[in-house]
Write a protein that holds these residues in place. Structure first.
Motif: not given
Length: 67
Positions: A12-13, A8, A19, A16
């Motif tokens: 992106e990490r 990732f 989220h 995540n």
């Protein structure tokens, strides 16, 4: 057996992680609200009263919930 590892990007990490934290906080609020509603029900209050009565006979003290 090896499991495939996805690489990732840092963005992106972080997305995540953000989220996951957001979902965890939402679930925590939902659980707290459900608990507060459950504590107010007559069935819960009757059960708690009976439990306090039984425990008083044994010398055990259960504090009042902080709602």
């Amino acid at each position: 057996m090896e499991t495939p590892q996805n690489e990732f990007t840092p963005e992106e990490r972080q997305a995540n992680i953000d989220h996951f934290i957001k979902r965890w906080k939402e679930e925590r609020v939902k659980d707290t609200e459900e608990f507060e509603e459950r504590v107010k029900t007559p069935e819960y209050q009757a059960m708690l009263k009976e439990l306090r009565k039984k425990n008083a006979e044994r010398g055990i003290y259960i504090p009042e919930p902080k709602v």
